[in-house]
Scaffold this active site. Sequence first.
Site, mmCIF file in Angstrom:
data_model
loop_
_atom_site.group_PDB
_atom_site.id
_atom_site.type_symbol
_atom_site.label_atom_id
_atom_site.label_comp_id
_atom_site.label_asym_id
_atom_site.label_seq_id
_atom_site.Cartn_x
_atom_site.Cartn_y
_atom_site.Cartn_z
ATOM 1 N N GLU A 54 10.116 15.976 -9.366
ATOM 2 C CA GLU A 54 9.183 14.989 -9.922
ATOM 3 C C GLU A 54 8.595 14.054 -8.861
ATOM 4 O O GLU A 54 9.340 13.398 -8.119
ATOM 5 C CB GLU A 54 9.898 14.162 -10.982
ATOM 6 C CG GLU A 54 8.986 13.189 -11.711
ATOM 7 C CD GLU A 54 9.578 12.766 -13.038
ATOM 8 O OE1 GLU A 54 9.404 13.510 -14.015
ATOM 9 O OE2 GLU A 54 10.230 11.708 -13.092
ATOM 10 N N LYS A 56 7.404 10.787 -8.402
ATOM 11 C CA LYS A 56 7.652 9.556 -9.168
ATOM 12 C C LYS A 56 7.716 8.405 -8.175
ATOM 13 O O LYS A 56 8.788 8.080 -7.656
ATOM 14 C CB LYS A 56 9.012 9.760 -9.873
ATOM 15 C CG LYS A 56 9.533 8.613 -10.685
ATOM 16 C CD LYS A 56 10.907 8.995 -11.276
ATOM 17 C CE LYS A 56 11.480 7.938 -12.151
ATOM 18 N NZ LYS A 56 12.821 8.278 -12.657
ATOM 19 N N LYS A 115 3.788 13.950 -16.722
ATOM 20 C CA LYS A 115 4.841 13.068 -17.224
ATOM 21 C C LYS A 115 4.197 11.746 -17.585
ATOM 22 O O LYS A 115 3.720 11.007 -16.725
ATOM 23 C CB LYS A 115 5.880 12.900 -16.117
ATOM 24 C CG LYS A 115 7.216 12.445 -16.583
ATOM 25 C CD LYS A 115 8.002 13.643 -17.071
ATOM 26 C CE LYS A 115 9.191 13.279 -17.905
ATOM 27 N NZ LYS A 115 10.087 12.311 -17.325
ATOM 28 N N GLU A 160 10.626 16.272 -25.535
ATOM 29 C CA GLU A 160 11.829 15.565 -25.056
ATOM 30 C C GLU A 160 12.617 14.986 -26.227
ATOM 31 O O GLU A 160 12.061 14.326 -27.099
ATOM 32 C CB GLU A 160 11.407 14.440 -24.113
ATOM 33 C CG GLU A 160 12.588 13.609 -23.621
ATOM 34 C CD GLU A 160 12.142 12.547 -22.643
ATOM 35 O OE1 GLU A 160 11.615 12.919 -21.578
ATOM 36 O OE2 GLU A 160 12.314 11.354 -22.956
ATOM 37 N N ASN A 181 16.896 14.401 -22.613
ATOM 38 C CA ASN A 181 16.870 13.285 -21.664
ATOM 39 C C ASN A 181 18.231 12.591 -21.651
ATOM 40 O O ASN A 181 18.665 12.039 -22.664
ATOM 41 C CB ASN A 181 15.762 12.293 -22.047
ATOM 42 C CG ASN A 181 15.482 11.301 -20.930
ATOM 43 O OD1 ASN A 181 16.179 11.294 -19.899
ATOM 44 N ND2 ASN A 181 14.488 10.467 -21.117
ATOM 45 N N GLU A 211 17.204 16.681 -18.278
ATOM 46 C CA GLU A 211 16.365 15.655 -17.643
ATOM 47 C C GLU A 211 17.165 14.398 -17.327
ATOM 48 O O GLU A 211 17.955 13.941 -18.150
ATOM 49 C CB GLU A 211 15.261 15.197 -18.601
ATOM 50 C CG GLU A 211 14.258 16.223 -19.034
ATOM 51 C CD GLU A 211 13.265 15.599 -20.037
ATOM 52 O OE1 GLU A 211 12.633 16.367 -20.759
ATOM 53 O OE2 GLU A 211 13.157 14.353 -20.104
ATOM 54 N N SER A 212 16.881 13.816 -16.187
ATOM 55 C CA SER A 212 17.305 12.462 -15.789
ATOM 56 C C SER A 212 18.771 12.358 -15.358
ATOM 57 O O SER A 212 19.654 12.974 -15.942
ATOM 58 C CB SER A 212 17.084 11.428 -16.908
ATOM 59 O OG SER A 212 15.757 11.396 -17.320
#
Length: 264
Positions: A54, A56, A115, A160, A181, A211-212
């Site tokens: 990502e 970001k 995103k 998500e 997530n 995710e995350s």
Amino acid sequence: MNTETGELAPAVRSILAAAAERPGGTGRADVDARSLPDAFAAAEADGRVPVIAEVKPTSPTTDGERLDDPVELAGRMVEGGAAALSVLTEPEHFGGSVGTLERVRDAVDVPVLRKDFLLSEGHLDAVEADLVLLIARFLGEDLPDLVEAARERGFQPLVEVHDADELEAAIDAGARIVGVNNRDLAKLEVDLSTFERVAPAIPGDVTLVAESGITTAADARRMREAGADGLLVGSAIMDAEGASDGDVRANTRRFTRAETEVEP
Ligand SMILES: O=C(O)c1ccccc1NCC(=O)[C@H](O)[C@H](O)COP(=O)(O)O
């Protein structure tokens, strides 16, 4: 937009308020999308963990900002073996832009996820991408319409979820790519056991993304053992807080090679 989003962290309320004010695109998007499942399969065949790396620049939970050219960062992520990229387009809280996504997508040949915090059909038309993120918690009853609207434009929707109810809503809405997530949007805390709790109920023919909060190669292996087809990794690759020397190619490679170059 779902008006019953429950308790949310102040930063998330601020993100949603800004998103609600953002205008949509001027014309209808029409995308010839690069396939995420195909990109994951190609990575697996090559012995790489399928990773969506990502771009970001910053976030509400990041202390610092990366100001390097996003196109250069994206290229280094692909060199590190990323199967796909995610680009933040949210400007106020993440330092992203739709222009950045356009430039990145033109420069690479892997699928690119947009995103953002998309709340309406018009938001889909702001820029073309291979995938768009649709957050079940924020879309509520609008989720099926947004999934359909995204597909009509050629996007692959990545829906998500954070718990079993949202997963049920995603599957009912026809999601074929689901992201779980690990970040709780009520507290902004990450807990990798979220994925382990939710993943077993996901049908086997759905492409499943963790995710995350994936910070180490051991985290990557843990998510894969729990059933992740692919991993979405932002902060640990971008390293805006300077925990490593900021080499996003090496940082990406740590995750894409997590199953073949096991660190002691
Ligand atoms: O990352 C944040 O601080 C954040 C705060 C509020 C809402 C969403 C947030 N993150 C969006 C994301 O989905 C992550 O960028 C993505 O899953 C990657 O997570 P990580 O690897 O932990 O950076």
